[in-house]
Scaffold this active site. Structure first.
Site, PDB file in Angstrom:
ATOM      1  CB  SER A 184      17.356  37.767  -5.503  1.00  0.00           C
ATOM      2  OG  SER A 184      17.277  37.032  -6.702  1.00  0.00           O
ATOM      3  CG  ASP A 282      23.370  39.605 -10.279  1.00  0.00           C
ATOM      4  OD1 ASP A 282      22.395  39.224 -10.958  1.00  0.00           O
ATOM      5  OD2 ASP A 282      23.351  39.634  -9.034  1.00  0.00           O
ATOM      6  CG  HIS A 312      22.032  36.571  -8.193  1.00  0.00           C
ATOM      7  ND1 HIS A 312      21.499  37.838  -8.252  1.00  0.00           N
ATOM      8  CD2 HIS A 312      21.090  35.791  -7.599  1.00  0.00           C
ATOM      9  CE1 HIS A 312      20.289  37.834  -7.735  1.00  0.00           C
ATOM     10  NE2 HIS A 312      20.008  36.599  -7.335  1.00  0.00           N
TER      11      HIS A 312
END
Length: 344
Positions: A184, A282, A312
């Site tokens: 991330s 995502d 995600h």
């Protein structure tokens, strides 16, 4: 270097954008084994949306409270090291050090949207990574935004990379086999760091593993996304807030410094080989696909794994799902190949 010379912008620029409607149901697009986790994440995200400085404090506390216990049998040592160019000292965690048997090593950069998360909270996953690859992992407790906007965290991460090279023998790291790994926002930090290391030419990097990386401030700001993208978890509102905190200015404009946003970098040539993994639901899927394409066009060996029906963070939220196990195996295999190829 421009990333060190940049003036820090005012901190009062972090204002979340207006709420987006998320009433549509996209459950049918989620991999069935991920559906429970996706619904939980949607509810958690709704509880702190739209993000604000007050809600950010609660989000940080929740991340720390919900962190899993550390594993036994995988050593963890906390250390303070010198910051870059007289900056504040940086905390690092050295995981699975093996000074008696130098081998591959990973510099890990944690996720959290640039403004939350910590190495300490994610230590269980870091230990698992070290165990799976039988390597030493150094994880950086870089300074968070908005308290420390760009380029503070980048300086912290570079200080840690430099320390790894200078102290490789002490921790059992082969300086020729140091990879970057970030998920991330940590993936975004890893991409930034790879570019700085390339430009400075003093701390070589073998490989970069970018796990659903946060690469482009324009996603959800000047570049809207389809409503099903980001419907489960990190969404457009969160992304705008995260980037605004990190940049100290509104994202998606022409005022954003190139060095702060990997997707804005004009020159990707000469970067280390790369693995990028992301799910089709995502928020970062389009920017990850675009970055992978640009790496390939720049001559950088790049592997891209796109996981259907995955949101995600799916591989940590539903670790035992078949799709998560396959994804984990794929990213570990990419790292092993890079380490093995450099060993001979």
């Amino acid at each position: 270097m421009p990333w060190l010379d940049a003036k820090l912008p005012a901190r009062d620029a972090c204002h979340p954008s207006s709420s987006l409607g998320r009433s549509m149901n996209f459950d049918h697009l989620v991999d069935p084994e991920l559906l429970d986790a996706a619904q939980r994440m949607r509810a958690i995200t709704a509880s702190y949306s739209p993000l604000s400085l007050e809600k950010l404090a609660a989000r940080r506390a929740a991340i720390a409270t919900l962190a899993p216990d550390w594993l036994e049998g995988i050593s963890v040592a906390e250390r303070r090291i010198a910051g870059f160019d007289d900056a504040a000292e940086v905390t690092i965690f050295i995981v699975n050090a093996k000074p008696e048997a130098p081998g591959p090593a990973i510099l890990h950069l944690h996720g959290g949207g640039f403004n939350a998360g910590s190495s300490r909270a994610g230590m269980c996953q870091i230990q698992e990574l070290a165990r799976a690859l039988d390597c030493v992992v150094v994880s950086v407790e870089y300074r968070l935004a908005p308290e420390t906007p760009f380029p503070g965290a980048l300086a912290d991460n570079y200080a840690a990379l430099r320390w790894m090279h200078e102290n490789a023998g002490e921790i059992g790291a082969d300086p020729g086999r140091i990879a970057l790994y970030g998920e991330s926002a940590g993936g975004g930090h890893a991409a930034m760091l790879a570019m700085v290391a390339r430009d400075r030419g003093t701390c070589p990097i073998l490989f970069q593993a970018l796990i659903y990386p946060m690469l482009d401030d324009r996603t959800g700001s000047s570049r809207p996304v389809p409503p099903h993208i980001g419907a489960f978890g990190w969404n457009e509102e969160s992304n705008r807030f995260g980037w605004e905190c990190f940049l100290g200015r509104k994202p998606g404009t022409d005022e954003v410094p190139e060095a702060a946003v990997p997707a804005r970098a004009r020159n990707l040539a000469g970067l280390p080989p790369c693995f990028i993994g992301v799910g089709t639901l995502d928020l970062f899927v389009a920017e990850n696909l675009s970055f992978a394409r640009r790496l390939i066009e720049a001559g950088v060996p790049t592997e891209l794994a796109v996981v259907p029906g995955a949101m995600h963070g799916f591989d940590t939220l539903a670790r035992e799902a078949a799709v998560s196990r396959r994804f984990t195996a794929t990213k570990l295999a990419a790292l092993r190949r890079a380490f093995d190829a450099a060993a001979g």
